[in-house]
Design a protein around this motif. Structure first.
Motif, PDB file in Angstrom:
ATOM      1  N   PHE A  31       0.829  -1.196   0.000  1.00 25.34           N
ATOM      2  CA  PHE A  31       0.000   0.000   0.000  1.00 25.34           C
ATOM      3  C   PHE A  31       0.867   1.251   0.000  1.00 25.34           C
ATOM      4  O   PHE A  31       2.032   1.209   0.384  1.00 25.34           O
ATOM      5  CB  PHE A  31      -0.930  -0.016   1.222  1.00 25.34           C
ATOM      6  N   SER A  32       0.275   2.368  -0.411  1.00 24.91           N
ATOM      7  CA  SER A  32       1.024   3.620  -0.473  1.00 24.91           C
ATOM      8  C   SER A  32       1.250   4.235   0.904  1.00 24.91           C
ATOM      9  O   SER A  32       2.155   5.040   1.069  1.00 24.91           O
ATOM     10  CB  SER A  32       0.305   4.630  -1.377  1.00 24.91           C
ATOM     11  N   ASP A  33       0.412   3.852   1.871  1.00 27.74           N
ATOM     12  CA  ASP A  33       0.620   4.334   3.237  1.00 27.74           C
ATOM     13  C   ASP A  33       0.022   3.347   4.243  1.00 27.74           C
ATOM     14  O   ASP A  33      -0.742   2.452   3.888  1.00 27.74           O
ATOM     15  CB  ASP A  33       0.065   5.756   3.439  1.00 27.74           C
ATOM     16  N   PHE A  34       0.394   3.522   5.474  1.00 26.09           N
ATOM     17  CA  PHE A  34       0.000   2.618   6.555  1.00 26.09           C
ATOM     18  C   PHE A  34      -1.517   2.509   6.692  1.00 26.09           C
ATOM     19  O   PHE A  34      -2.062   1.411   6.822  1.00 26.09           O
ATOM     20  CB  PHE A  34       0.626   3.106   7.866  1.00 26.09           C
ATOM     21  N   MET A  35      -2.222   3.634   6.678  1.00 21.95           N
ATOM     22  CA  MET A  35      -3.667   3.620   6.915  1.00 21.95           C
ATOM     23  C   MET A  35      -4.441   2.895   5.814  1.00 21.95           C
ATOM     24  O   MET A  35      -5.477   2.289   6.093  1.00 21.95           O
ATOM     25  CB  MET A  35      -4.194   5.047   7.113  1.00 21.95           C
ATOM     26  N   LYS A  36      -3.948   2.911   4.584  1.00 26.47           N
ATOM     27  CA  LYS A  36      -4.612   2.141   3.519  1.00 26.47           C
ATOM     28  C   LYS A  36      -4.468   0.649   3.792  1.00 26.47           C
ATOM     29  O   LYS A  36      -5.394  -0.127   3.558  1.00 26.47           O
ATOM     30  CB  LYS A  36      -4.058   2.509   2.152  1.00 26.47           C
ATOM     31  N   GLY A  37      -3.314   0.248   4.287  1.00 31.90           N
ATOM     32  CA  GLY A  37      -3.126  -1.153   4.663  1.00 31.90           C
ATOM     33  C   GLY A  37      -4.067  -1.561   5.792  1.00 31.90           C
ATOM     34  O   GLY A  37      -4.656  -2.642   5.763  1.00 31.90           O
ATOM     35  N   ILE A  38      -4.221  -0.688   6.763  1.00 30.74           N
ATOM     36  CA  ILE A  38      -5.118  -0.969   7.881  1.00 30.74           C
ATOM     37  C   ILE A  38      -6.571  -1.023   7.411  1.00 30.74           C
ATOM     38  O   ILE A  38      -7.348  -1.889   7.841  1.00 30.74           O
ATOM     39  CB  ILE A  38      -4.933   0.071   9.006  1.00 30.74           C
ATOM     40  N   ALA A  39      -6.963  -0.126   6.504  1.00 31.66           N
ATOM     41  CA  ALA A  39      -8.320  -0.169   5.938  1.00 31.66           C
ATOM     42  C   ALA A  39      -8.555  -1.492   5.216  1.00 31.66           C
ATOM     43  O   ALA A  39      -9.636  -2.080   5.313  1.00 31.66           O
ATOM     44  CB  ALA A  39      -8.539   1.018   5.002  1.00 31.66           C
ATOM     45  N   PHE A  40      -7.535  -1.971   4.508  1.00 32.04           N
ATOM     46  CA  PHE A  40      -7.634  -3.261   3.826  1.00 32.04           C
ATOM     47  C   PHE A  40      -7.823  -4.388   4.839  1.00 32.04           C
ATOM     48  O   PHE A  40      -8.668  -5.270   4.655  1.00 32.04           O
ATOM     49  CB  PHE A  40      -6.392  -3.507   2.972  1.00 32.04           C
ATOM     50  N   VAL A  41      -7.061  -4.371   5.920  1.00 34.59           N
ATOM     51  CA  VAL A  41      -7.191  -5.405   6.953  1.00 34.59           C
ATOM     52  C   VAL A  41      -8.601  -5.393   7.543  1.00 34.59           C
ATOM     53  O   VAL A  41      -9.165  -6.454   7.825  1.00 34.59           O
ATOM     54  CB  VAL A  41      -6.107  -5.242   8.043  1.00 34.59           C
ATOM     55  N   ASP A  42      -9.192  -4.216   7.683  1.00 35.25           N
ATOM     56  CA  ASP A  42     -10.570  -4.126   8.166  1.00 35.25           C
ATOM     57  C   ASP A  42     -11.522  -4.819   7.194  1.00 35.25           C
ATOM     58  O   ASP A  42     -12.431  -5.546   7.603  1.00 35.25           O
ATOM     59  CB  ASP A  42     -10.951  -2.664   8.361  1.00 35.25           C
ATOM     60  N   GLU A  43     -11.301  -4.630   5.888  1.00 33.76           N
ATOM     61  CA  GLU A  43     -12.110  -5.311   4.871  1.00 33.76           C
ATOM     62  C   GLU A  43     -11.888  -6.825   4.928  1.00 33.76           C
ATOM     63  O   GLU A  43     -12.835  -7.609   4.804  1.00 33.76           O
ATOM     64  CB  GLU A  43     -11.785  -4.786   3.472  1.00 33.76           C
ATOM     65  N   VAL A  44     -10.645  -7.235   5.112  1.00 34.65           N
ATOM     66  CA  VAL A  44     -10.326  -8.662   5.238  1.00 34.65           C
ATOM     67  C   VAL A  44     -11.073  -9.260   6.429  1.00 34.65           C
ATOM     68  O   VAL A  44     -11.636 -10.358   6.337  1.00 34.65           O
ATOM     69  CB  VAL A  44      -8.801  -8.872   5.372  1.00 34.65           C
ATOM     70  N   ALA A  45     -11.121  -8.526   7.526  1.00 35.51           N
ATOM     71  CA  ALA A  45     -11.822  -9.009   8.720  1.00 35.51           C
ATOM     72  C   ALA A  45     -13.314  -9.197   8.438  1.00 35.51           C
ATOM     73  O   ALA A  45     -13.912 -10.207   8.848  1.00 35.51           O
ATOM     74  CB  ALA A  45     -11.604  -8.042   9.882  1.00 35.51           C
ATOM     75  N   THR A  46     -13.912  -8.250   7.740  1.00 34.83           N
ATOM     76  CA  THR A  46     -15.338  -8.346   7.409  1.00 34.83           C
ATOM     77  C   THR A  46     -15.611  -9.549   6.508  1.00 34.83           C
ATOM     78  O   THR A  46     -16.555 -10.317   6.739  1.00 34.83           O
ATOM     79  CB  THR A  46     -15.812  -7.037   6.734  1.00 34.83           C
ATOM     80  N   LYS A  95     -10.296  -2.241  -4.439  1.00 40.71           N
ATOM     81  CA  LYS A  95     -11.132  -1.125  -3.967  1.00 40.71           C
ATOM     82  C   LYS A  95     -10.389  -0.258  -2.946  1.00 40.71           C
ATOM     83  O   LYS A  95     -10.676   0.934  -2.850  1.00 40.71           O
ATOM     84  CB  LYS A  95     -12.404  -1.660  -3.323  1.00 40.71           C
ATOM     85  N   THR A  96      -9.471  -0.841  -2.210  1.00 45.26           N
ATOM     86  CA  THR A  96      -8.818  -0.151  -1.085  1.00 45.26           C
ATOM     87  C   THR A  96      -7.587   0.616  -1.498  1.00 45.26           C
ATOM     88  O   THR A  96      -7.318   1.695  -0.982  1.00 45.26           O
ATOM     89  CB  THR A  96      -8.429  -1.165   0.012  1.00 45.26           C
TER      90      THR A  96
END
Length: 97
Positions: A31-46, A95-96
């Protein structure tokens, strides 16, 4: 039911970025930054909750690594569920990022 070696190679070959490693499917997402990676992990969790099947997740700054495998009575390996879930993760990544 675990996929055979032939089925496994065929299915993983259709999944962008995924590879086989010690009886599991693995993909590294950048990812281009940390928060995009974290947003992706949130999607993975869902997605994982919906499948009731959860990957191993490693977060290292802008890199997220997912590892998928299924434990069954005859051992650990990869099933059609792992493959379907990997497709969903790839769609979430598009999407993320």
């Amino acid at each position: 039911m675990l996929l055979t070696d032939g089925e496994l190679r065929e299915q993983v070959g259709k999944l962008e970025g995924w590879r086989l490693d010690s009886g599991a499917m693995v993909r590294k997402y950048m990812f281009s930054d940390f928060m995009k990676g974290i947003a992706f992990v949130d999607e993975v969790a869902t997605i994982s909750e919906a499948f009731d099947h959860h990957p191993h997740i490693t977060i290292d700054y802008k890199t997220v690594i997912l590892r998928l495998a299924t434990s069954e009575e005859d051992g650990t390996g990869i099933t059609a569920l792992d493959v379907r879930e990997a497709h969903e993760f790839n769609e979430a990544f598009e999407k993320t990022r």
